[in-house]
Design a protein around this motif. Structure first.
Motif, short mmCIF file in Angstrom:
data_model
loop_
_atom_site.label_atom_id
_atom_site.label_comp_id
_atom_site.label_asym_id
_atom_site.label_seq_id
_atom_site.Cartn_x
_atom_site.Cartn_y
_atom_site.Cartn_z
N THR A 38 0.82 -1.44 -0.01
CA THR A 38 0.12 -0.13 -0.05
C THR A 38 0.85 1.12 -0.18
O THR A 38 0.62 2.25 -0.62
CB THR A 38 -0.79 0.09 1.22
OG1 THR A 38 -1.54 -1.19 1.40
CG2 THR A 38 -1.98 1.09 1.35
N THR A 44 2.43 1.82 -3.21
CA THR A 44 1.35 2.60 -4.34
C THR A 44 1.13 3.74 -3.85
O THR A 44 1.10 4.90 -4.91
CB THR A 44 0.05 1.78 -4.07
OG1 THR A 44 0.37 0.41 -4.49
CG2 THR A 44 -1.04 2.32 -5.10
N LEU A 45 1.03 4.02 -2.77
CA LEU A 45 0.80 5.62 -2.35
C LEU A 45 1.98 6.54 -2.71
O LEU A 45 1.85 7.69 -3.39
CB LEU A 45 0.34 5.87 -1.02
CG LEU A 45 -0.99 5.21 -0.54
CD1 LEU A 45 -1.33 5.45 0.91
CD2 LEU A 45 -2.01 5.65 -1.54
N VAL A 61 2.17 6.65 -7.02
CA VAL A 61 1.05 7.53 -7.39
C VAL A 61 1.22 8.80 -6.80
O VAL A 61 0.95 9.78 -7.78
CB VAL A 61 -0.16 6.84 -6.84
CG1 VAL A 61 -1.56 7.44 -7.41
CG2 VAL A 61 -0.39 5.34 -7.50
N ILE A 120 -3.40 4.76 -10.29
CA ILE A 120 -3.41 3.54 -9.61
C ILE A 120 -3.60 2.35 -10.24
O ILE A 120 -2.91 1.42 -10.00
CB ILE A 120 -4.65 3.88 -8.55
CG1 ILE A 120 -4.37 4.90 -7.47
CG2 ILE A 120 -4.70 2.33 -7.62
CD1 ILE A 120 -5.54 5.08 -6.69
N SER A 169 -0.39 1.72 -12.09
CA SER A 169 0.68 1.45 -11.21
C SER A 169 0.70 -0.17 -10.95
O SER A 169 1.76 -0.58 -10.51
CB SER A 169 0.63 1.93 -9.68
OG SER A 169 -0.48 1.47 -9.02
N LEU A 173 -8.40 -1.68 -3.11
CA LEU A 173 -8.33 -0.67 -3.88
C LEU A 173 -9.42 0.10 -4.19
O LEU A 173 -9.62 1.21 -4.45
CB LEU A 173 -7.74 -1.32 -5.24
CG LEU A 173 -6.26 -1.82 -5.12
CD1 LEU A 173 -5.98 -2.71 -6.47
CD2 LEU A 173 -5.34 -0.58 -5.57
N VAL A 226 -9.88 3.95 -3.99
CA VAL A 226 -10.55 4.85 -5.05
C VAL A 226 -11.65 5.60 -4.87
O VAL A 226 -11.94 6.80 -4.96
CB VAL A 226 -10.83 3.72 -6.35
CG1 VAL A 226 -11.67 4.55 -7.27
CG2 VAL A 226 -9.51 3.41 -7.08
#
Lengths: 340, 247
Positions: free
Chosen positions: B18, B21-22, B25, B163, B166, B201, B205
């Motif tokens: 996580t 990803t953060l 992004v 996202i 990625s 996810l 979102v």
């Protein structure tokens, strides 16, 4: 104050040429309210947009307050520095108000001052003054979407005046408003014209607008000015199309066969004389009144009367001469003796 | 061989992913907005009738943007490998993934900016021009502020698209949730784990979309801003245009 000389504007689209302005000469004097009237497509919108170069004329010159704007650099969509500075002295109000929805009323009025580069305190004070002037001091913190159409146009006017312009251009400013709001906006324009000595050039398709606020007017048709002048002069001009449009008597019928129909126009204090009864007594004739109206145009009382005199035109030469002697304007519409 | 992961094991895998990803992004989003905004404005201003009308430049920029949007992201990652090393200083890890993510998202965001800015009433630009405003003034005082709600919505759409992109960052060892779902959930048949990640996810979102809608609505003073998702949750008042609202 505003002079255009032989102004032409030709649009080219897809090989076709459309002439929007075909040699327009306009002369707006300092301190007057000048109205340009015409049907849509007559070129009046192009004309007013050429005055501050939102549209570049194809040829001809535009002079505002002694400065030839056509000589200043810039393209249609991008103005040079000198033209931008000249525009700051010309205010403009729009049919659809064109207020920024992201700004409050006060911030909208401050916008021209930001462009000039005034500091925050001065801007605030000036915006407050202007909103007070247009009667919206209590709406300073509202957003345009919270205002009525008339209120939006008041903000538009306050914004146009922020830079202390000498000239105000009004592009159909009241066309999106209801009749009552239109009257109040026009009254505001008139007041500003008197209080601030502001020269106003407005375009409209409504004769009522010309009638209620203008000192002078021009009638446009097919990209040309077909008639122009001070309203009082136009009304005194025989056969003036503008005068007729300004003062329609409607279709009261064209009278009877064997009679002559004339229209009598009087201005100022001429109606004080009882000319109809004088005419009837002096010439021993029966006068039939077909229609009449009295209005205030350019601040003066103007009346028009359509009357029917017995006999053909030649029988009425003397009575018509009598009316003209009284300082009245007489238009002979039809001598039915011969025609019918 | 496929023994199901315990909840604790899942968590140990999910939190670093996580975070990756953060970061990926986040960095790519900021870079995309900064670089994509001018490109979008350029597309509007240089177009026919624009203040900086330049059709040749407009076509070139438009073509580059279209090519950028057509390239599959996976190819972009490979093709940009040496450029990535130059910018990010490395060609592996989440840092390396940010470069192709940004390059891939700029054309996407630029088109959204273009559409948002075109929506601004040309009469407003004209009003500012009639006040003597320059091109820069119209951009700063009219185009950007008036388009701001739509620009925020565009940025949110772009972040959400990032996202999605990625997930492919795994190719350069970028990690992240998408990659995790692919390697564990798909390749190792950990279907439950895959759905847990997908659920996470969806939550990310949805939260982003809600925050974005709320900001856009707050910024919009036009009195009629609606967004499809926002109206499911929030109220949307639409004051009538010609009735004054008592204040």
């Amino acid at each position: 104050m505003i002079t255009t000389k032989d102004l032409r504007k030709v649009y080219r689209s897809g090989g076709r040429e459309v002439t929007a302005l075909d040699g327009v000469d306009l002369h707006v004097r300092e301190g007057e309210v000048y109205g340009v009237v015409g049907t849509s497509g007559a070129g009046k919108s192009t004309l007013i947009r050429c005055v501050n170069m939102l549209e570049r004329p194809s040829s001809g010159t535009v002079t505002v307050d002694g400065l030839d704007l056509t000589a200043l650099s810039g393209s249609e969509h991008r103005a040079g520095r000198e033209l931008r500075e000249a525009r700051r002295r010309i205010g403009m109000v729009f049919q659809h108000f064109n207020l920024l929805s992201s700004r409050t009323v006060q911030e909208n009025v401050e916008l021209p001052l930001e462009i000039i580069g005034q500091d925050r305190t001065t801007r605030r004070r000036r915006a407050a003054e202007l909103l007070d002037l247009v009667g919206l001091a209590d709406k300073a913190r509202s957003y345009p979407s919270q205002l009525s159409g008339g209120q939006k146009q008041r903000v538009g006017i306050a914004r146009a005046l922020a830079g202390d312009p000498k000239v105000l251009l009004s592009d159909e400013a009241t066309s999106a408003l209801d009749p009552e709001t239109t009257r109040s906006i026009l009254a505001l324009l008139r007041d500003l014209n008197r209080q601030l000595g502001l020269t106003v050039l407005l375009i409209t398709h409504e004769m009522d607008v010309i009638k209620s606020v203008c000192d002078s007017a021009a009638l446009m048709r097919g990209g040309r000015v077909v008639e122009a002048g001070a309203l009082t002069d136009l009304l005194a001009t025989e056969g003036s199309q503008l005068a007729r449009d300004l003062f329609p008597l409607g279709d009261f019928g064209s009278g009877h066969p064997g009679h002559t129909v004339v229209e009598v126009t009087f201005q100022g204090d001429t109606p004080a004389q009882p000319f109809i009864s004088q005419l009837a007594r002096t010439y021993q004739i029966d006068i039939n009144i077909l229609g009449a109206a009295v209005e205030t145009i350019a601040g003066r009382m103007v009346g028009r009367m359509r009357v029917e005199l017995p006999g053909g035109h030649q029988d009425n030469v003397v009575p018509i001469g009598f009316l003209r002697e009284q300082g009245l304007q007489v238009d002979v519409l039809a001598a039915n003796g011969a025609a019918a | 061989m496929s023994n199901t992961l315990t909840w604790d094991q899942m968590q140990d895998l999910m939190w670093p992913a996580t975070w990756e990803t953060l970061q990926m992004v986040g960095v790519a989003s900021v870079a995309t907005v900064i670089l994509g905004l001018p490109v979008g404005l350029l597309l509007v201003l240089t177009d026919r009738g624009g203040q900086l009308e330049n059709l040749a430049l407009n076509r070139v920029v438009g073509a580059v943007v279209n090519i950028g949007r057509s390239l599959p992201f996976i190819i972009l990652i490979v093709a940009l490998a040496s450029f990535t090393k130059l910018i990010a200083g490395t060609s592996i890890g989440w840092q390396a993934a940010t470069v192709p993510l940004t390059v891939g998202a700029i054309p996407f965001f630029a088109r959204l900016v273009e559409t948002s800015v075109r929506e601004v009433d040309p009469g407003l630009v004209e009003a500012v021009q009639s006040m003597g405003g320059s091109t820069l003034t119209t951009v700063r005082k009219v185009l950007l502020p008036e388009a701001l709600p739509a620009l925020v919505a565009s940025a949110v759409t772009t972040v959400i698209a990032l996202i999605g992109f990625s997930a492919m960052a795994g190719v350069v060892g970028g990690g992240g949730l998408g990659d995790l779902a692919y390697r564990y959930g798909y390749l190792r048949f950990q279907t439950t784990f895959m759905w847990v990640i997908v659920a996470e996810l969806v939550v990310i979102v949805t939260v982003l979309q809600l925050i974005g809608d709320r900001i856009a609505r707050r910024l919009s003073h036009r009195g009629g801003y609606r967004s499809p998702l926002g109206s499911l949750f929030g109220r949307s008042g639409t004051p009538s245009d010609d009735e004054p609202v008592a204040s």
